[in-house]
Design an enzyme around this catalytic site. Structure first.
Site, PDB file in Angstrom:
ATOM      1  N   ARG A  32       0.823  -1.222   0.000  1.00  0.00           N
ATOM      2  CA  ARG A  32       0.000   0.000   0.000  1.00  0.00           C
ATOM      3  C   ARG A  32       0.856   1.270   0.000  1.00  0.00           C
ATOM      4  NH1 ARG A  32      -5.665  -0.984   1.869  1.00  0.00           N
ATOM      5  NH2 ARG A  32      -6.079  -2.827   0.648  1.00  0.00           N
ATOM      6  N   ARG A  36      -3.905   6.539   0.830  1.00  0.00           N
ATOM      7  CA  ARG A  36      -4.439   7.747   1.469  1.00  0.00           C
ATOM      8  C   ARG A  36      -3.470   8.511   2.355  1.00  0.00           C
ATOM      9  NH1 ARG A  36      -9.771   5.679   4.139  1.00  0.00           N
ATOM     10  NH2 ARG A  36      -8.580   3.763   3.982  1.00  0.00           N
ATOM     11  N   ARG A  45      -7.295  10.802  -6.429  1.00  0.00           N
ATOM     12  CA  ARG A  45      -8.521  10.042  -6.179  1.00  0.00           C
ATOM     13  C   ARG A  45      -9.736  10.967  -6.299  1.00  0.00           C
ATOM     14  NH1 ARG A  45     -12.321   8.084  -2.708  1.00  0.00           N
ATOM     15  NH2 ARG A  45     -12.287   5.892  -2.089  1.00  0.00           N
ATOM     16  N   ASP A  82      -6.972  -3.301  -7.234  1.00  0.00           N
ATOM     17  CA  ASP A  82      -7.485  -3.948  -6.029  1.00  0.00           C
ATOM     18  C   ASP A  82      -7.776  -5.410  -6.303  1.00  0.00           C
ATOM     19  OD1 ASP A  82      -8.396  -3.080  -3.197  1.00  0.00           O
ATOM     20  OD2 ASP A  82      -9.863  -4.535  -3.870  1.00  0.00           O
ATOM     21  N   TYR A 158     -14.776 -12.420   0.147  1.00  0.00           N
ATOM     22  CA  TYR A 158     -15.558 -11.228  -0.234  1.00  0.00           C
ATOM     23  C   TYR A 158     -16.734 -11.603  -1.140  1.00  0.00           C
ATOM     24  CZ  TYR A 158     -11.800  -8.383   1.723  1.00  0.00           C
ATOM     25  OH  TYR A 158     -10.889  -7.802   2.587  1.00  0.00           O
TER      26      TYR A 158
HETATM   27  O1  1CP Z   1       0.010   0.260  -3.196  1.00  0.00           O
HETATM   28  C1  1CP Z   1      -0.469  -0.888  -3.228  1.00  0.00           C
HETATM   29  O2  1CP Z   1      -0.231  -1.762  -2.391  1.00  0.00           O
HETATM   30  C2  1CP Z   1      -1.307  -1.270  -4.461  1.00  0.00           C
HETATM   31  C3  1CP Z   1      -2.668  -1.204  -4.372  1.00  0.00           C
HETATM   32  C4  1CP Z   1      -3.556  -2.170  -3.572  1.00  0.00           C
HETATM   33  C5  1CP Z   1      -3.434  -3.544  -3.274  1.00  0.00           C
HETATM   34  C6  1CP Z   1      -2.243  -4.449  -3.525  1.00  0.00           C
HETATM   35  C7  1CP Z   1      -4.802  -1.761  -3.085  1.00  0.00           C
HETATM   36  C8  1CP Z   1      -5.326  -0.392  -3.187  1.00  0.00           C
HETATM   37  N1  1CP Z   1      -5.459  -2.855  -2.572  1.00  0.00           N
HETATM   38  C9  1CP Z   1      -4.644  -3.949  -2.653  1.00  0.00           C
HETATM   39  C10 1CP Z   1      -4.932  -5.326  -2.258  1.00  0.00           C
HETATM   40  C11 1CP Z   1      -6.087  -5.590  -1.363  1.00  0.00           C
HETATM   41  N2  1CP Z   1      -7.359  -5.066  -1.403  1.00  0.00           N
HETATM   42  C12 1CP Z   1      -6.067  -6.569  -0.347  1.00  0.00           C
HETATM   43  C13 1CP Z   1      -4.884  -7.453  -0.065  1.00  0.00           C
HETATM   44  C14 1CP Z   1      -3.834  -6.771   0.730  1.00  0.00           C
HETATM   45  C15 1CP Z   1      -4.228  -6.364   2.140  1.00  0.00           C
HETATM   46  O3  1CP Z   1      -4.523  -7.253   2.937  1.00  0.00           O
HETATM   47  O4  1CP Z   1      -4.205  -5.156   2.400  1.00  0.00           O
HETATM   48  C16 1CP Z   1      -7.335  -6.594   0.264  1.00  0.00           C
HETATM   49  C17 1CP Z   1      -7.796  -7.466   1.399  1.00  0.00           C
HETATM   50  C18 1CP Z   1      -8.149  -5.634  -0.419  1.00  0.00           C
HETATM   51  C19 1CP Z   1      -9.578  -5.348  -0.188  1.00  0.00           C
HETATM   52  C20 1CP Z   1      -9.788  -3.918   0.118  1.00  0.00           C
HETATM   53  N3  1CP Z   1      -9.705  -2.933  -0.822  1.00  0.00           N
HETATM   54  C21 1CP Z   1     -10.007  -3.311   1.366  1.00  0.00           C
HETATM   55  C22 1CP Z   1     -10.124  -4.040   2.705  1.00  0.00           C
HETATM   56  C23 1CP Z   1     -11.546  -4.190   3.038  1.00  0.00           C
HETATM   57  C24 1CP Z   1     -11.835  -4.985   4.286  1.00  0.00           C
HETATM   58  O5  1CP Z   1     -12.230  -4.362   5.277  1.00  0.00           O
HETATM   59  O6  1CP Z   1     -11.725  -6.206   4.272  1.00  0.00           O
HETATM   60  C25 1CP Z   1     -10.097  -1.926   1.166  1.00  0.00           C
HETATM   61  C26 1CP Z   1     -10.353  -0.845   2.173  1.00  0.00           C
HETATM   62  C27 1CP Z   1      -9.879  -1.710  -0.232  1.00  0.00           C
HETATM   63  C28 1CP Z   1      -9.823  -0.395  -0.939  1.00  0.00           C
HETATM   64  C29 1CP Z   1      -8.464   0.025  -1.308  1.00  0.00           C
HETATM   65  N4  1CP Z   1      -7.614  -0.717  -2.113  1.00  0.00           N
HETATM   66  C30 1CP Z   1      -6.453  -0.004  -2.319  1.00  0.00           C
HETATM   67  C31 1CP Z   1      -6.579   1.243  -1.621  1.00  0.00           C
HETATM   68  C32 1CP Z   1      -5.536   2.324  -1.610  1.00  0.00           C
HETATM   69  C33 1CP Z   1      -7.828   1.248  -1.001  1.00  0.00           C
HETATM   70  C34 1CP Z   1      -8.429   2.386  -0.199  1.00  0.00           C
HETATM   71  C35 1CP Z   1      -9.338   3.111  -1.125  1.00  0.00           C
HETATM   72  C36 1CP Z   1      -9.424   4.563  -0.885  1.00  0.00           C
HETATM   73  O7  1CP Z   1     -10.210   4.930  -0.006  1.00  0.00           O
HETATM   74  O8  1CP Z   1      -8.786   5.363  -1.594  1.00  0.00           O
END
Ligand code: 1CP
Length: 356
Positions: A32, A36, A45, A82, A158
């Site tokens: 990540r 944010r 964004r 994602d 999910y």
């Molecule tokens: O910079 C990076 O790492 C690349 C981008 C990336 C990756 C690899 C994002 C952007 N998401 C992911 C993978 C991801 N997404 C995972 C696996 C890694 C981890 O465990 O963190 C998972 C479980 C998700 C699912 C997801 N997407 C969640 C979690 C939800 C939950 O409560 O279970 C969330 C909040 C997201 C949204 C998301 N994805 C990425 C970002 C930056 C965001 C936040 C979105 C925003 O508000 O801008």
């Protein structure tokens, strides 16, 4: 590919370590690293008008991927996207509500699996791959480009639950009550992920990472069935198409299942979570012969200061002489001060010089 192109690829430190080399300073990137905590991410964004729009707009997705590379000079960029792009592309539409996380219309029985249609994925996967292609053009030649997808089990949590949860109860219930039906879901996800990762590689990804963020809630037998076996098939099928592309696994929470996971799946690198002792990371590198990545606590990066410095040094010291990729044990959290990331980078890069 020109000769110059092949030569410049050789400078990609992350690729060297995934190939088993030991470097005086480990390559560094952070899960990540785009997100944010960076003001420039929040601005882009906002311009995109939503998280999924950002993922599906190649110019903007490439821009947010590059932001942390410009700011800090990480050794690798991870495609901004994602894990839920896969169910979205399969037709189970996903939405991200501000501050609430992802929402999907849940699939809770085998009878509903016909809502997932692999023949539909083309257009959406093509947009993601356009981002990959742009990135390979725009990144410095020494920067490794990481593509990724979610692991079948984690994506299934999910698909079945319809949202994030702390215990993945809906998917566990489905898997216990109807293992054959759940296997059908897992198989769809394996096949779709192999196609998706192949397309990312063909567009320019150097390596791919498979995120199994929720592997840790499964008992040992189910871990073998729903985490290790599907990942092993995914890696096997992918390597039939792309034998020389290394794969990084991330079985978060695997604990003592991690060694078997690494040996049975054939991954080239393994992401280690915050709870994995440094001693066990060493064992993984030595006994399973893989590159190990991790495992600084993201909250220690929020706190910063001497405690962070101490842990960085301990980690670098413990992993000396082994193929190590410096990273966190999970993703950067939004309240991380950007300065702390800069300090971490400096300290990691200075270590080899101080301890030469
Ligand atoms: O910079 C990076 O790492 C690349 C981008 C990336 C990756 C690899 C994002 C952007 N998401 C992911 C993978 C991801 N997404 C995972 C696996 C890694 C981890 O465990 O963190 C998972 C479980 C998700 C699912 C997801 N997407 C969640 C979690 C939800 C939950 O409560 O279970 C969330 C909040 C997201 C949204 C998301 N994805 C990425 C970002 C930056 C965001 C936040 C979105 C925003 O508000 O801008």
């Amino acid at each position: 590919m020109t000769t110059a192109g092949t030569d410049s690829k050789k400078n990609r430190k992350l690729m060297q370590v995934l190939g088993g080399q030991v470097l005086p300073t480990p390559p560094i990137w952070l899960m990540r690293q785009a997100g944010r905590y960076l003001p420039e991410y929040r601005a882009t964004r906002g311009e995109a008008g939503g998280f999924l729009k950002l993922c599906y707009t190649p110019s903007l997705a490439a821009e947010v991927t590059l932001q942390p590379i410009r700011r800090y000079g990480f050794d690798a960029a991870i495609l901004f996207s994602d894990i839920l792009i896969v169910p979205d592309a399969l037709g189970q539409s996903v939405s991200f509500l501000e501050g609430e996380g992802p929402k999907l219309d849940p699939i809770q029985s085998a009878a509903e699996l016909n809502r997932l249609d692999p023949s539909k994925t083309g257009t959406k996967f093509a947009l993601i791959c356009e981002t990959v292609a742009r990135l390979r053009q725009d990144l410095p030649s020494e920067t490794t480009l990481i593509g990724f997808c979610g692991a079948p089990w984690t994506v299934a949590t999910y698909v079945v639950g319809g949202e994030g949860s702390s215990d993945q109860a809906a998917a566990r219930r489905f898997a216990y009550r109807d293992p054959k039906g759940f296997q059908q879901l897992i198989d769809i996800l394996v096949d779709t992920s192999v196609d998706y990762l192949s397309q990312q590689i063909e567009a320019g990804a150097d390596t791919v990472m498979v995120f199994d963020s929720w592997a840790g809630t499964l008992p040992d037998r189910e871990f073998a069935t729903w985490v290790t076996a599907p990942t092993a098939r995914l890696v096997r099928e992918l390597k039939k198409r792309h034998p020389n592309v290394p794969v990084i696994g991330f079985p978060r929470g695997a604990g003592s299942n991690a060694l078997g996971f690494v040996k049975e799946t054939g991954v080239n690198g393994v992401g280690c979570d915050t709870a994995m002792p440094l001693h066990d990371m060493r064992v993984l590198a030595k006994d399973a012969g893989v590159a190990v990545q991790g495992n600084i606590d993201p909250l220690l990066l929020v706190a910063g200061g001497e405690a962070l410095d101490r842990r960085i040094d301990e980690t670098l010291q413990a992993m000396r002489g082994l193929p190590h990729i410096f990273n966190l044990g999970h993703g950067i959290v939004p309240d991380t001060p950007p300065d702390h990331v800069a300090r971490l980078m400096e300290r990691v890069r200075a270590f080899a010089k101080v301890h030469a």
